[in-house]
Design an enzyme around this catalytic site. Structure first.
Site, PDB file in Angstrom:
ATOM      1  N   LYS A  61      44.046  37.222  31.569  1.00  0.00           N
ATOM      2  CA  LYS A  61      45.217  37.960  31.073  1.00  0.00           C
ATOM      3  C   LYS A  61      45.107  39.455  31.344  1.00  0.00           C
ATOM      4  CE  LYS A  61      45.177  36.758  26.789  1.00  0.00           C
ATOM      5  NZ  LYS A  61      43.991  35.878  26.844  1.00  0.00           N
ATOM      6  N   THR A  62      43.928  40.020  31.085  1.00  0.00           N
ATOM      7  CA  THR A  62      43.798  41.467  31.231  1.00  0.00           C
ATOM      8  C   THR A  62      43.886  41.894  32.685  1.00  0.00           C
ATOM      9  OG1 THR A  62      42.459  41.629  29.211  1.00  0.00           O
ATOM     10  CG2 THR A  62      42.323  43.458  30.764  1.00  0.00           C
ATOM     11  N   VAL A  63      43.234  41.168  33.579  1.00  0.00           N
ATOM     12  CA  VAL A  63      43.310  41.545  34.990  1.00  0.00           C
ATOM     13  C   VAL A  63      44.723  41.327  35.514  1.00  0.00           C
ATOM     14  CG1 VAL A  63      42.620  39.326  35.994  1.00  0.00           C
ATOM     15  CG2 VAL A  63      42.055  41.449  37.186  1.00  0.00           C
ATOM     16  N   LYS A  83      48.328  46.593  23.559  1.00  0.00           N
ATOM     17  CA  LYS A  83      47.447  45.532  23.085  1.00  0.00           C
ATOM     18  C   LYS A  83      47.586  45.494  21.566  1.00  0.00           C
ATOM     19  CE  LYS A  83      44.047  42.476  23.614  1.00  0.00           C
ATOM     20  NZ  LYS A  83      44.092  41.305  24.495  1.00  0.00           N
ATOM     21  N   ASP A  96      40.489  46.118  26.079  1.00  0.00           N
ATOM     22  CA  ASP A  96      41.298  45.653  27.214  1.00  0.00           C
ATOM     23  C   ASP A  96      42.201  46.753  27.756  1.00  0.00           C
ATOM     24  OD1 ASP A  96      40.134  43.179  26.968  1.00  0.00           O
ATOM     25  OD2 ASP A  96      41.795  42.289  25.868  1.00  0.00           O
ATOM     26  N   GLU A 162      50.065  42.609  25.906  1.00  0.00           N
ATOM     27  CA  GLU A 162      49.040  41.594  26.174  1.00  0.00           C
ATOM     28  C   GLU A 162      48.536  40.965  24.882  1.00  0.00           C
ATOM     29  OE1 GLU A 162      44.505  40.970  27.787  1.00  0.00           O
ATOM     30  OE2 GLU A 162      45.494  42.884  28.203  1.00  0.00           O
ATOM     31  N   GLY A 163      48.696  39.667  24.784  1.00  0.00           N
ATOM     32  CA  GLY A 163      48.264  38.955  23.595  1.00  0.00           C
ATOM     33  C   GLY A 163      46.775  38.663  23.589  1.00  0.00           C
ATOM     34  N   ALA A 164      46.333  38.039  22.501  1.00  0.00           N
ATOM     35  CA  ALA A 164      44.946  37.603  22.343  1.00  0.00           C
ATOM     36  C   ALA A 164      44.925  36.086  22.430  1.00  0.00           C
ATOM     37  CB  ALA A 164      44.385  38.064  21.003  1.00  0.00           C
ATOM     38  N   PRO A 259      42.720  36.529  43.029  1.00  0.00           N
ATOM     39  CA  PRO A 259      41.442  35.922  43.395  1.00  0.00           C
ATOM     40  C   PRO A 259      40.380  36.122  42.323  1.00  0.00           C
ATOM     41  CG  PRO A 259      41.773  37.965  44.592  1.00  0.00           C
ATOM     42  CD  PRO A 259      43.056  37.692  43.868  1.00  0.00           C
TER      43      PRO A 259
END
Length: 296
Positions: A61-63, A83, A96, A162-164, A259
């Site tokens: 998720k973070t990337v 976040k 994050d 962005e969720g957890a 990737p």
């Protein structure tokens, strides 16, 4: 005082988190974040809101959030990344949001083009409500998140939340989730959408379908699916899932495949653009990628 008020962290380096007045971004349909800058996503000049969730934890998720941020910045948009609840990180450690800064920051044309916020932080790597309860810190209410998102949308072209963990991870003792945060944002008149980050291999079709059904039941639009870590040596399931993921996602498009080890790329912005579809301001072609890497 609420968790949002106590724990808001301004990480954009300008002292108050406020950029210059925004110009707005183009309005797109589900699966399309493209459009002409200056029109706004809802006809009022407010930025587009996209919640980033996953089929589980550690799915990229973070990337993915950083990749969407980098591609949008390179396209000339002002981006805010929020976040709501950071878990498993001590007060002095980078979370994050700082990882997004590390990866996407170089794509920002000016310091005020990127704003990073964190509303609540809990030290143990648990679901936010459990982490809050064990730490004695306040839980995070959907209304706190919605208020912050609305403020950010007034000054930015794109707001990424962005969720957890996954969509239905609990944030408070009432069992409210990231989906409830998105619904609270929509209740303020902002047409929030959800971007789903999925794994590539076995099990992903089930968790993708479950998430898509949960979103549909709550009236939340699924923008599309991004594979958070496409393996260097994909197996049969990985290759078959390129064609199957959109079906599992109730027809939502495949919008990218990052990737493995994308976060170590020498030029992360170039990688992000190459790995995300035009709907996310990239150049990735789902049909061409599936034809090359799919099982046929």
């Amino acid at each position: 005082m609420s968790a949002a008020a106590e724990n808001t962290t301004d990480r954009n380096g300008n002292g108050n988190g406020n950029g210059n007045e925004k110009t707005g971004t183009g309005m797109g349909t589900a699966g399309d974040m493209s459009g002409d800058a200056g029109t706004g996503t809802d006809g009022t000049g407010r930025g587009r809101v996209v919640f980033v969730t996953g089929t589980g934890t550690e799915v990229g998720k973070t990337v993915t959030t950083a990749a969407v941020t980098a591609s949008a910045l390179r396209a000339g948009l002002r981006v805010a990344v929020l976040k709501p609840g950071q878990t498993g990180v001590a007060p002095e450690e980078p979370g994050d949001a700082e990882e997004v800064r590390r990866l996407a920051g170089p794509a920002a044309p000016a310091p005020d083009a990127l704003t990073l916020r964190e509303l609540a932080r809990y030290p143990e790597p648990l679901a936010p409500d459990t982490a809050a309860r064990r730490s004695g810190l306040p839980c995070l209410a959907p209304e706190d998140v919605a208020k912050e998102v609305a403020a950010l949308a007034e000054r930015h072209d794109l707001v990424l939340v962005e969720g957890a963990g996954g969509l239905l991870v609990r944030y408070d003792e009432q069992g409210r989730t990231l989906a409830d945060q998105a619904r609270a944002v929509r209740g303020l008149g902002l047409p929030a959408e959800v971007l789903l980050v999925a794994t590539a291999g076995l099990g992903t079709l089930n968790t993708t379908a479950l998430t898509a059904e949960a979103l549909a039941a709550r009236g939340l639009p699924l923008l599309g699916v991004v594979v958070g870590a496409w393996p260097d040596s994909p197996g049969l399931a990985d290759r078959c899932n390129l064609a199957d993921l959109p079906r599992a996602a109730a027809g939502a498009p495949l919008l990218g495949a990052l990737p493995e080890q994308a976060g170590r790329a020498a030029d992360f912005t170039a990688l992000a653009i190459a790995a995300l579809a035009p709907a996310l301001h990239g150049s990735w072609d789902a049909a061409a990628f599936t034809a090359e890497h799919g099982a046929g």
